[in-house]
Design a protein around this motif. Structure first.
Motif, short mmCIF file in Angstrom:
data_model
loop_
_atom_site.label_atom_id
_atom_site.label_comp_id
_atom_site.label_asym_id
_atom_site.label_seq_id
_atom_site.Cartn_x
_atom_site.Cartn_y
_atom_site.Cartn_z
N PRO A 1 0.94 17.69 -6.18
CA PRO A 1 -0.02 18.61 -5.58
C PRO A 1 -1.38 18.48 -6.27
O PRO A 1 -1.46 18.38 -7.50
N GLY A 2 -2.43 18.46 -5.48
CA GLY A 2 -3.77 18.28 -6.03
C GLY A 2 -4.30 16.87 -5.84
O GLY A 2 -5.51 16.65 -5.91
N ASP A 3 -3.40 15.92 -5.58
CA ASP A 3 -3.87 14.55 -5.35
C ASP A 3 -4.63 14.48 -4.04
O ASP A 3 -4.40 15.25 -3.12
N ARG A 4 -5.53 13.51 -4.01
CA ARG A 4 -6.46 13.44 -2.89
C ARG A 4 -5.90 12.62 -1.71
O ARG A 4 -5.41 11.51 -1.90
N VAL A 5 -6.01 13.21 -0.53
CA VAL A 5 -5.69 12.46 0.68
C VAL A 5 -6.96 12.37 1.51
O VAL A 5 -7.60 13.39 1.78
N THR A 6 -7.38 11.17 1.84
CA THR A 6 -8.58 11.01 2.65
C THR A 6 -8.19 10.42 4.00
O THR A 6 -7.53 9.38 4.07
N ILE A 7 -8.59 11.12 5.04
CA ILE A 7 -8.31 10.62 6.39
C ILE A 7 -9.62 10.20 7.03
O ILE A 7 -10.57 10.99 7.09
N VAL A 8 -9.70 8.97 7.44
CA VAL A 8 -10.96 8.44 7.98
C VAL A 8 -10.71 7.71 9.30
O VAL A 8 -9.58 7.39 9.65
N THR B 1 -4.26 8.25 -5.08
CA THR B 1 -5.00 8.69 -3.89
C THR B 1 -4.36 8.07 -2.66
O THR B 1 -3.77 6.97 -2.72
N VAL B 2 -4.46 8.79 -1.57
CA VAL B 2 -3.90 8.29 -0.31
C VAL B 2 -5.06 8.11 0.65
O VAL B 2 -5.91 9.00 0.79
N TRP B 3 -5.09 6.97 1.29
CA TRP B 3 -6.17 6.65 2.23
C TRP B 3 -5.54 6.40 3.60
O TRP B 3 -4.72 5.50 3.75
N VAL B 4 -5.91 7.24 4.55
CA VAL B 4 -5.35 7.11 5.89
C VAL B 4 -6.45 6.71 6.85
O VAL B 4 -7.47 7.40 6.96
N ASP B 5 -6.26 5.59 7.51
CA ASP B 5 -7.26 5.11 8.47
C ASP B 5 -6.68 5.25 9.88
O ASP B 5 -5.77 4.52 10.26
N LEU B 6 -7.21 6.20 10.63
CA LEU B 6 -6.66 6.46 11.96
C LEU B 6 -6.93 5.30 12.92
O LEU B 6 -6.10 4.96 13.75
N ARG B 7 -8.11 4.70 12.79
CA ARG B 7 -8.45 3.64 13.73
C ARG B 7 -7.50 2.44 13.58
O ARG B 7 -7.02 1.89 14.56
#
Lengths: 228, 227
Positions: free
Chosen positions: B203-210, B103-109
């Motif tokens: 492909p299909g893996d989860r990317v979450t942008i928060v 999983t990829v976790w992207v934190d914009l802040r």
């Protein structure tokens, strides 16, 4: 009997001290407990704390607008080579090689009532004395209307910029034999009229006369006489 | 004798406080995770450092706090031991991490991205995100397709190692880095990191942008959607 009051005060002191000690202890315990509940999780050495600390922080509002000339690249601020004799032009626009137009040229333009060639023909050949006064090119019927005029008009002073001849004035029709060549524009003459010249000369003469007058000499000598 | 002891304490209030504190602290400490739990955690940490070096195990409490603030995905087990990072830097360490869901976790802040495999962080990098007017979408997205060497037609820009997450062209991709840079809505990664990420994500893996909450110790986050 003598010890009793001392013991009493000691007792009071002890009570106070115990109370303060208990309070301090309570405060410390409170700090310890709260620290354990919240702080310990984020204490240094904790994984979460170090995880949070690795971020460069938030991107500020102004972050994207910040610029420095040096960082914009060489195109924006070309650095002058050390030995370059010619500075690099930056602020100004193009430099044109064409000669600058003279305001005199602009003034020359107004339509001549008579073609230049005709005027030149009409004008008598300038005498030696007068030509020296005129500006070069004036004889072509331009700015200085009386440039090539003759002495026939009577002024003939030859001391002024142009010759006398009644240039800028009045003779709107041109074609006069007196060399008036000129100029419809009329009223504003660059060369003063003969009358004006005369007035100026008269004024200078009077000034000179006044300076040289015996009365003035007397006036000057008077203070000296008085002082001496 | 009793009076004498009292006087002793009276003259040393700090000593008394310390004594009390120690006693109480020990009692209250017993109410916490307990000594057994602490021993277990320590043992787990020791084991972790043997099998998967360079990472820190998160305590249960840290896990909860981080998940509540949306700083880390729920169920995170360990994070990389990594100091302060700047734009353009990244870290990657998958030594000993068993295979699992990526999983990829992207934190914009925080301007950070992290990759997890089976709850263990294996990589992290500082990111660029959308400029004002080109905001990066927030939420959970599956990786739709991978293009190793993409070139943006809209912006005539190279997008190496693109992982597209939306149909309208938002991707995680390699990008020039810098504190003063932003994207047109994509998530820009250091190119080296993008390459490694490209290698582990399918492909299909989860990317979450928060956009995480500022203080992880202060309750549940209000923004950021779980997709």
């Amino acid at each position: 009997m003598r010890i009793a009051p001392r013991q009493k005060t000691l007792g009071v002191r002890t009570k106070r001290a115990t109370a303060s000690a208990a309070l301090t202890a309570a405060a410390l315990v409170l700090v310890a407990v709260t620290g354990w509940t919240t702080g310990a999780a984020l204490a240094d050495g904790g994984g979460l704390a170090s995880f949070l600390a690795r971020s460069p922080g938030e991107r500020g509002e102004a972050e994207l607008a910040k610029t420095k000339a040096a960082r914009l690249g060489d195109a924006a601020a070309p650095a002058a080579a050390p030995g370059d004799p010619e500075p690099v032009q930056r602020a100004l626009g193009k430099i044109f090689d064409a000669p600058v137009e003279s305001p005199l040229d602009a003034l020359e333009e107004p339509a001549l009532p008579v073609p230049v060639a005709q005027v030149v023909d009409a004008v008598p050949a300038p005498s030696g004395s007068t030509t020296s006064g005129g500006f070069p090119g004036a004889s072509s019927g331009g700015f200085f209307p009386g440039g090539g005029s003759s002495s026939s008009s009577g002024g003939s002073t030859s001391s002024g910029g142009g010759s006398t001849s009644g240039g800028g004035d009045t003779t709107s029709g041109g074609s006069t034999s007196s060399g008036g060549t000129t100029t419809s524009g009329g009223t504003v003459g660059a060369v003063p009229e003969p009358g004006t010249w005369m007035t100026m000369l008269l004024g200078m003469a009077m000034t000179g006369a006044a300076l040289r007058s015996p009365r003035r000499r007397r006036g000057e000598s008077a203070p000296c006489a008085r002082g001496a | 004798m009793r009076k004498g002891r009292l006087i002793l304490f009276a003259h040393r209030p700090l000593l008394a406080a310390l004594a009390l504190c120690t006693t109480l602290g020990m009692t209250l400490g017993g109410c916490g995770p307990g000594t057994d739990a602490r021993d277990a955690t320590a043992e787990a940490r020791a084991q972790l450092s043997r099998t998967m070096p360079g990472r820190t195990l998160l305590s249960e409490r840290e896990r909860d706090l981080a998940a509540a603030a949306r700083v880390l995905p729920p169920g995170t087990k360990s994070v990389l031991r990594q100091g302060a990072m700047r734009h353009g830097s990244h870290a990657w360490n998958e030594e000993g991490v068993p295979p699992g869901t990526v999983t990829v976790w992207v934190d914009l802040r925080r301007q950070m991205a992290s990759v997890f495999r089976g709850g263990h962080e294996i990589g992290t990098a500082v990111i660029q995100y959308g400029a004002p007017g080109y905001s990066t979408p927030v939420g959970g997205f599956p990786v739709l397709r991978k293009v190793a060497d993409y070139h943006s037609r809209s912006y005539d820009a190279p997008m190496p190692h693109s992982l597209f997450i939306t149909d309208d062209g938002v991707a995680l991709h390699g990008s020039p880095t810098g504190a003063r840079r932003a994207t047109h809505g994509c998530v820009g990664l250091p190119v080296a990191f993008a390459e490694r990420l490209f290698g582990v994500v399918a492909p299909g893996d989860r990317v979450t942008i928060v956009e995480s909450r500022e203080d992880p110790a202060a309750g549940p986050a209000s923004d950021g959607k779980q997709g």
